[in-house]
Enzyme design. Sequence first.
Site, PDB file in Angstrom:
ATOM      1  N   VAL A  63       0.847  -1.191   0.000  1.00  0.00           N
ATOM      2  CA  VAL A  63       0.000   0.000   0.000  1.00  0.00           C
ATOM      3  C   VAL A  63       0.885   1.245   0.000  1.00  0.00           C
ATOM      4  CG1 VAL A  63      -1.764   1.276   1.291  1.00  0.00           C
ATOM      5  CG2 VAL A  63      -1.810  -1.224   1.299  1.00  0.00           C
ATOM      6  N   LYS A  64       0.449   2.211  -0.804  1.00  0.00           N
ATOM      7  CA  LYS A  64       1.138   3.506  -0.812  1.00  0.00           C
ATOM      8  C   LYS A  64       0.247   4.507  -0.090  1.00  0.00           C
ATOM      9  CE  LYS A  64       2.376   7.168  -4.090  1.00  0.00           C
ATOM     10  NZ  LYS A  64       2.898   7.464  -5.411  1.00  0.00           N
TER      11      LYS A  64
END
Length: 287
Positions: free
Chosen positions: A200-201
Amino acid sequence: MPEADIEGNRYFADQVQQAPGFFLKGSHQLDWGMKNRLARVFDPRSGRTVMLAVDHGYFQGPTTGLERVDVNILPLVPYADALMCTRGILRSTVPSSSATPVVLRASGGPSILKELSHEEIAIDIDDALRLNVCALAVQVFIGGEFETQTVHNMTRLVDLGLRYGMPVMAVTAVGKEMARDARYLRMACRICAELGAQFVKTYYVAEGFETVTASCPVPIVMAGGKKLPELDALTMAYRAMQEGAAGVDMGRNIFQSDSPISMIQAVSKVVHESMKPTEAYDLYKTS
Ligand code: R5P
């Protein structure tokens, strides 16, 4: 007696989540091909990555610093652990001899002139495989007008990715009207991980970022955001690493710097060697 604030304690941010036999949390039970791709994006020696994000054109056209990707960006690519870009830029501009792994933008649709959360999947998995990329990136707008549609884009890509060994990076997009705080980011990142994203960013927040990383069972890479003075950007990256991030995915803070090559090298020192921000800034100024 008033109830003590024990929320912070419940995250056990000082306890590393175990991943027996693999270097990335939450990834140890994935299949060989997916792990191999992840091991190209994240450096197995440090367990971290410096991704260079240059995909801004997919919704806003020629962003400052990206007017000429061939001139401004190609010289930076060898310094990045991974390049995050669109298939259009990849095919038109990035030499196929490049050794830098690619994280491919896989969602799109609306421009900045429209409702940004109205995205759809913008690529076939076949094309991603043809391009030999190492991960797909999809925007997820938790709380946005088209929240469900963007979550569904992600879950559809995760299903396709699991079929072919292709990791999916969920990018938590925060709408202008939403508070960008730890509480929101914890929810957004956790939803992405629960629904299958392999990493996840998300954005850094000064208060409680360690609870965002601790409560997300897969690696988090820190988004860069708007251009900051170089020392501030290096400090933000340093803090994110200390608070549990597994790397950065930075764009403007690198390519809009006065000296982008020096900046990406300084960021790399902070990420992979935990170099202190002031020391990295000295390096930036002298290299
Ligand atoms: C965000 O929506 C996009 O994916 C951007 O392309 C990118 O991630 C932004 O990078 P930065 O904020 O570091 O310029």
